[in-house]
Design a protein around this motif. Structure first.
Motif, PDB file in Angstrom:
ATOM      1  N   LYS A   2       0.826  -1.199   0.000  1.00 51.87           N
ATOM      2  CA  LYS A   2       0.000   0.000   0.000  1.00 51.87           C
ATOM      3  C   LYS A   2       0.868   1.260   0.000  1.00 51.87           C
ATOM      4  O   LYS A   2       0.510   2.258  -0.619  1.00 51.87           O
ATOM      5  CB  LYS A   2      -0.932   0.029   1.210  1.00 51.87           C
ATOM      6  CG  LYS A   2      -2.141  -0.844   1.060  1.00 51.87           C
ATOM      7  CD  LYS A   2      -3.099  -0.607   2.204  1.00 51.87           C
ATOM      8  CE  LYS A   2      -4.386  -1.348   1.984  1.00 51.87           C
ATOM      9  NZ  LYS A   2      -5.355  -1.064   3.040  1.00 51.87           N
ATOM     10  N   LYS A   3       2.014   1.221   0.688  1.00 60.54           N
ATOM     11  CA  LYS A   3       2.906   2.385   0.717  1.00 60.54           C
ATOM     12  C   LYS A   3       3.450   2.671  -0.680  1.00 60.54           C
ATOM     13  O   LYS A   3       3.525   3.826  -1.096  1.00 60.54           O
ATOM     14  CB  LYS A   3       4.066   2.158   1.689  1.00 60.54           C
ATOM     15  CG  LYS A   3       3.669   2.225   3.128  1.00 60.54           C
ATOM     16  CD  LYS A   3       4.874   2.049   4.021  1.00 60.54           C
ATOM     17  CE  LYS A   3       4.487   2.086   5.480  1.00 60.54           C
ATOM     18  NZ  LYS A   3       5.651   1.953   6.353  1.00 60.54           N
ATOM     19  N   ALA A  10       0.929   9.520  -5.598  1.00 65.85           N
ATOM     20  CA  ALA A  10       1.311  10.883  -5.228  1.00 65.85           C
ATOM     21  C   ALA A  10       2.320  11.450  -6.225  1.00 65.85           C
ATOM     22  O   ALA A  10       2.234  12.620  -6.608  1.00 65.85           O
ATOM     23  CB  ALA A  10       1.888  10.897  -3.819  1.00 65.85           C
ATOM     24  N   LEU A  11       3.254  10.641  -6.657  1.00 58.29           N
ATOM     25  CA  LEU A  11       4.244  11.079  -7.638  1.00 58.29           C
ATOM     26  C   LEU A  11       3.577  11.396  -8.975  1.00 58.29           C
ATOM     27  O   LEU A  11       3.867  12.423  -9.592  1.00 58.29           O
ATOM     28  CB  LEU A  11       5.315  10.005  -7.813  1.00 58.29           C
ATOM     29  CG  LEU A  11       6.431  10.331  -8.794  1.00 58.29           C
ATOM     30  CD1 LEU A  11       7.222  11.530  -8.289  1.00 58.29           C
ATOM     31  CD2 LEU A  11       7.343   9.136  -8.971  1.00 58.29           C
ATOM     32  N   ALA A  12       2.671  10.553  -9.425  1.00 57.60           N
ATOM     33  CA  ALA A  12       1.975  10.780 -10.684  1.00 57.60           C
ATOM     34  C   ALA A  12       1.125  12.052 -10.618  1.00 57.60           C
ATOM     35  O   ALA A  12       1.102  12.845 -11.564  1.00 57.60           O
ATOM     36  CB  ALA A  12       1.104   9.581 -11.033  1.00 57.60           C
ATOM     37  N   ILE A  16       1.569  15.463 -12.949  1.00 57.97           N
ATOM     38  CA  ILE A  16       0.464  15.983 -13.755  1.00 57.97           C
ATOM     39  C   ILE A  16       0.176  17.435 -13.395  1.00 57.97           C
ATOM     40  O   ILE A  16       0.003  18.284 -14.268  1.00 57.97           O
ATOM     41  CB  ILE A  16      -0.797  15.114 -13.568  1.00 57.97           C
ATOM     42  CG1 ILE A  16      -0.576  13.749 -14.222  1.00 57.97           C
ATOM     43  CG2 ILE A  16      -2.031  15.783 -14.168  1.00 57.97           C
ATOM     44  CD1 ILE A  16      -1.648  12.730 -13.915  1.00 57.97           C
ATOM     45  N   LEU A  17       0.136  17.754 -12.111  1.00 59.76           N
ATOM     46  CA  LEU A  17      -0.119  19.126 -11.691  1.00 59.76           C
ATOM     47  C   LEU A  17       1.035  20.053 -12.074  1.00 59.76           C
ATOM     48  O   LEU A  17       0.815  21.207 -12.411  1.00 59.76           O
ATOM     49  CB  LEU A  17      -0.370  19.187 -10.186  1.00 59.76           C
ATOM     50  CG  LEU A  17      -1.690  18.576  -9.716  1.00 59.76           C
ATOM     51  CD1 LEU A  17      -1.773  18.627  -8.198  1.00 59.76           C
ATOM     52  CD2 LEU A  17      -2.866  19.283 -10.345  1.00 59.76           C
TER      53      LEU A  17
END
Length: 56
Positions: A2-3, A10-12, A16-17
């Motif tokens: 899960k980590k 979070a990286l993806a 994108i942002l």
């Protein structure tokens, strides 16, 4: 597991942002500056009056 999945998401999301930023690219500013025409062996070349980067 899960980590790893949460880190990947979070990286993806941050990539994108980051790609959707509203800042203008640096290339747009250089076209607004005045240029000097330099006669080279291969023909005339336009160079900014105050270049920030020089590639040799």
């Amino acid at each position: 597991m899960k980590k790893f999945l949460s880190f990947t998401l979070a990286l993806a999301l941050s990539v994108i942002l980051g790609a959707c930023s509203s800042e203008e690219p640096a290339g747009e500013e250089s076209s607004k500056e005045e240029t000097i025409t330099y006669e080279s062996e291969f023909g005339p070349v336009e160079v900014p009056e105050n270049p920030e980067r020089i590639v040799v």
